[in-house]
Design a protein around this motif. Sequence first.
Motif, PDB file in Angstrom:
ATOM      1  N   PRO A  13     -19.281  -1.059  24.837  1.00  0.00           N
ATOM      2  CA  PRO A  13     -19.004  -0.241  25.915  1.00  0.00           C
ATOM      3  C   PRO A  13     -17.926  -1.024  26.728  1.00  0.00           C
ATOM      4  O   PRO A  13     -18.424  -1.470  27.702  1.00  0.00           O
ATOM      5  CB  PRO A  13     -20.018   0.848  26.242  1.00  0.00           C
ATOM      6  CG  PRO A  13     -20.886  -0.602  27.040  1.00  0.00           C
ATOM      7  CD  PRO A  13     -20.606  -1.248  25.231  1.00  0.00           C
ATOM      8  N   LYS A  14     -16.769   0.025  27.507  1.00  0.00           N
ATOM      9  CA  LYS A  14     -16.334  -0.151  28.333  1.00  0.00           C
ATOM     10  C   LYS A  14     -16.999   0.998  29.772  1.00  0.00           C
ATOM     11  O   LYS A  14     -16.883   1.977  29.381  1.00  0.00           O
ATOM     12  CB  LYS A  14     -15.150   0.690  28.014  1.00  0.00           C
ATOM     13  CG  LYS A  14     -14.038  -0.311  27.536  1.00  0.00           C
ATOM     14  CD  LYS A  14     -12.610   0.428  27.495  1.00  0.00           C
ATOM     15  CE  LYS A  14     -11.749   0.227  26.455  1.00  0.00           C
ATOM     16  NZ  LYS A  14     -11.759   0.216  24.950  1.00  0.00           N
ATOM     17  N   VAL A  15     -17.044  -0.342  30.858  1.00  0.00           N
ATOM     18  CA  VAL A  15     -18.028   0.143  31.952  1.00  0.00           C
ATOM     19  C   VAL A  15     -16.183   0.936  32.561  1.00  0.00           C
ATOM     20  O   VAL A  15     -15.975  -0.635  33.465  1.00  0.00           O
ATOM     21  CB  VAL A  15     -18.791  -0.519  33.010  1.00  0.00           C
ATOM     22  CG1 VAL A  15     -19.506   0.266  33.716  1.00  0.00           C
ATOM     23  CG2 VAL A  15     -20.077  -0.598  31.869  1.00  0.00           C
ATOM     24  N   VAL A  16     -15.825   2.033  33.989  1.00  0.00           N
ATOM     25  CA  VAL A  16     -15.053   1.962  33.867  1.00  0.00           C
ATOM     26  C   VAL A  16     -15.421   2.822  35.740  1.00  0.00           C
ATOM     27  O   VAL A  16     -16.444   3.862  35.948  1.00  0.00           O
ATOM     28  CB  VAL A  16     -13.432   3.229  33.388  1.00  0.00           C
ATOM     29  CG1 VAL A  16     -12.722   3.074  34.674  1.00  0.00           C
ATOM     30  CG2 VAL A  16     -13.904   2.614  32.476  1.00  0.00           C
ATOM     31  N   SER A  17     -14.857   1.930  36.608  1.00  0.00           N
ATOM     32  CA  SER A  17     -15.305   2.018  38.014  1.00  0.00           C
ATOM     33  C   SER A  17     -14.388   2.535  39.142  1.00  0.00           C
ATOM     34  O   SER A  17     -13.835   1.238  39.124  1.00  0.00           O
ATOM     35  CB  SER A  17     -16.288   1.143  38.518  1.00  0.00           C
ATOM     36  OG  SER A  17     -17.818   0.786  37.932  1.00  0.00           O
ATOM     37  N   VAL A  18     -13.552   3.382  39.509  1.00  0.00           N
ATOM     38  CA  VAL A  18     -12.976   3.389  40.694  1.00  0.00           C
ATOM     39  C   VAL A  18     -13.085   3.797  41.739  1.00  0.00           C
ATOM     40  O   VAL A  18     -14.589   4.730  41.840  1.00  0.00           O
ATOM     41  CB  VAL A  18     -12.436   5.303  39.691  1.00  0.00           C
ATOM     42  CG1 VAL A  18     -10.661   5.324  40.745  1.00  0.00           C
ATOM     43  CG2 VAL A  18     -12.031   4.965  38.433  1.00  0.00           C
ATOM     44  N   TYR A  19     -12.096   2.658  42.844  1.00  0.00           N
ATOM     45  CA  TYR A  19     -12.820   3.018  44.006  1.00  0.00           C
ATOM     46  C   TYR A  19     -11.702   3.367  45.162  1.00  0.00           C
ATOM     47  O   TYR A  19     -10.678   3.591  44.245  1.00  0.00           O
ATOM     48  CB  TYR A  19     -13.575   1.693  44.750  1.00  0.00           C
ATOM     49  CG  TYR A  19     -14.671   0.594  43.827  1.00  0.00           C
ATOM     50  CD1 TYR A  19     -15.740   1.220  44.190  1.00  0.00           C
ATOM     51  CD2 TYR A  19     -14.341   0.162  42.506  1.00  0.00           C
ATOM     52  CE1 TYR A  19     -16.735   0.483  42.908  1.00  0.00           C
ATOM     53  CE2 TYR A  19     -15.722  -0.106  41.649  1.00  0.00           C
ATOM     54  CZ  TYR A  19     -16.594   0.049  41.977  1.00  0.00           C
ATOM     55  OH  TYR A  19     -17.704  -0.532  41.226  1.00  0.00           O
ATOM     56  N   GLU A  20     -12.042   3.692  45.961  1.00  0.00           N
ATOM     57  CA  GLU A  20     -11.236   4.694  47.186  1.00  0.00           C
ATOM     58  C   GLU A  20     -10.606   3.889  47.150  1.00  0.00           C
ATOM     59  O   GLU A  20      -9.256   4.037  47.647  1.00  0.00           O
ATOM     60  CB  GLU A  20     -11.580   5.763  47.413  1.00  0.00           C
ATOM     61  CG  GLU A  20     -12.318   5.043  49.176  1.00  0.00           C
ATOM     62  CD  GLU A  20     -13.249   6.035  49.528  1.00  0.00           C
ATOM     63  OE1 GLU A  20     -12.861   7.034  50.096  1.00  0.00           O
ATOM     64  OE2 GLU A  20     -14.122   6.056  50.728  1.00  0.00           O
ATOM     65  N   ASN A  21     -10.543   2.382  47.688  1.00  0.00           N
ATOM     66  CA  ASN A  21      -9.926   1.584  48.538  1.00  0.00           C
ATOM     67  C   ASN A  21     -10.009   0.384  48.141  1.00  0.00           C
ATOM     68  O   ASN A  21     -11.283  -0.660  47.466  1.00  0.00           O
ATOM     69  CB  ASN A  21      -9.831   1.791  50.032  1.00  0.00           C
ATOM     70  CG  ASN A  21     -10.966   1.734  50.532  1.00  0.00           C
ATOM     71  OD1 ASN A  21     -12.229   0.366  50.365  1.00  0.00           O
ATOM     72  ND2 ASN A  21     -10.963   2.408  51.399  1.00  0.00           N
ATOM     73  N   THR A  22      -8.979  -0.656  48.464  1.00  0.00           N
ATOM     74  CA  THR A  22      -9.346  -2.325  47.200  1.00  0.00           C
ATOM     75  C   THR A  22     -10.793  -2.719  48.157  1.00  0.00           C
ATOM     76  O   THR A  22     -11.234  -3.480  47.997  1.00  0.00           O
ATOM     77  CB  THR A  22      -8.359  -2.782  47.173  1.00  0.00           C
ATOM     78  OG1 THR A  22      -7.561  -2.745  49.599  1.00  0.00           O
ATOM     79  CG2 THR A  22      -6.995  -2.539  46.706  1.00  0.00           C
ATOM     80  N   GLU A  23     -11.065  -2.532  49.214  1.00  0.00           N
ATOM     81  CA  GLU A  23     -12.349  -2.690  50.080  1.00  0.00           C
ATOM     82  C   GLU A  23     -13.380  -2.632  49.259  1.00  0.00           C
ATOM     83  O   GLU A  23     -14.363  -3.718  48.619  1.00  0.00           O
ATOM     84  CB  GLU A  23     -12.270  -2.452  51.752  1.00  0.00           C
ATOM     85  CG  GLU A  23     -13.112  -2.410  52.301  1.00  0.00           C
ATOM     86  CD  GLU A  23     -13.812  -2.504  53.820  1.00  0.00           C
ATOM     87  OE1 GLU A  23     -14.979  -2.495  54.937  1.00  0.00           O
ATOM     88  OE2 GLU A  23     -12.445  -1.475  54.212  1.00  0.00           O
ATOM     89  N   LYS A  24     -13.889  -1.172  48.846  1.00  0.00           N
ATOM     90  CA  LYS A  24     -14.791  -1.300  48.884  1.00  0.00           C
ATOM     91  C   LYS A  24     -15.044  -1.972  47.719  1.00  0.00           C
ATOM     92  O   LYS A  24     -15.831  -2.558  46.083  1.00  0.00           O
ATOM     93  CB  LYS A  24     -15.177   0.437  47.652  1.00  0.00           C
ATOM     94  CG  LYS A  24     -15.266   0.739  49.204  1.00  0.00           C
ATOM     95  CD  LYS A  24     -15.714   2.441  49.377  1.00  0.00           C
ATOM     96  CE  LYS A  24     -15.432   3.575  50.377  1.00  0.00           C
ATOM     97  NZ  LYS A  24     -16.577   4.707  50.390  1.00  0.00           N
ATOM     98  N   LEU A  25     -14.110  -2.263  46.507  1.00  0.00           N
ATOM     99  CA  LEU A  25     -13.864  -2.384  45.037  1.00  0.00           C
ATOM    100  C   LEU A  25     -14.575  -4.277  45.215  1.00  0.00           C
ATOM    101  O   LEU A  25     -14.783  -4.492  43.897  1.00  0.00           O
ATOM    102  CB  LEU A  25     -12.579  -2.209  44.154  1.00  0.00           C
ATOM    103  CG  LEU A  25     -11.692  -2.683  43.033  1.00  0.00           C
ATOM    104  CD1 LEU A  25     -10.524  -2.356  43.084  1.00  0.00           C
ATOM    105  CD2 LEU A  25     -11.796  -4.539  42.930  1.00  0.00           C
TER     106      LEU A  25
END
Length: 245
Positions: A3-15
């Motif tokens: 399965p693909k786990v997709v995580s979205v972050y509000e900015n590159t710092e959190k990513l």
Amino acid sequence: MTPKVVSVYENTEKLGIELAKNLSELANDVLNKGGNTVFKIGLSGGSVVSLLSEYLAKVETDWSKWRFFFCDERLVPFDDAESTYAQYRNKFIGHLPVTEDQFIKINPQLSVNEAANDYIKKMSVYFAPYELPRFDALILGVGPDGHTCSLFPGHKLCDETSVWVAPISDSPKPPPNRITLTFPILNNARYCVFVATGSSKADIIKRILKDNEHLPANCVKPTNGSVQWLLDELAAKLLQDETSL
């Protein structure tokens, strides 16, 4: 199917913080086994170089036991701006407590076929003999056409089933001469993570994750591992029902 786990972050710092945390936890789990164990990670170029340099510098791990490989590499001298190794050398050495010897590099003076075979020999030192290499982590990118590593849509290398590292002399994206890991290696990894940031990635991210187009990046499906997509909001803006972290 993985399965693909997709995580979205509000900015590159959190990513970046999440990426570094995932890698350090995985590395420390591997290294806690003791003995002569090393943490084997495959790197990609582009914007992820700066991201890793900044956020990996903040984690605690036994850096001396990390070994850095390349998911693909351009066959250019190390003083060429297109050299992925040079990008890491310039941003890692002095920023992280690692040495040049920890990077398993191509020999850019060889022909592309010889360079691929040479890289297989260099890799084989770190993996069990007669077994398909199993990387602990592979950091992957995705191009606007859906390519990952130097595996391009419609190219014959996408059908390679046995060679660990393949030469490519007709890359649609310059420079033309490269070496690349193949799908048997990608799909034998413990952890594959795609990193995509910025609005320029939004269309291809939609095509892969929402439309499920048959593109090289969509063929990364580890048989005994996991695959994760780390996106910022701009890259994920054409996806629906994703929650930012």
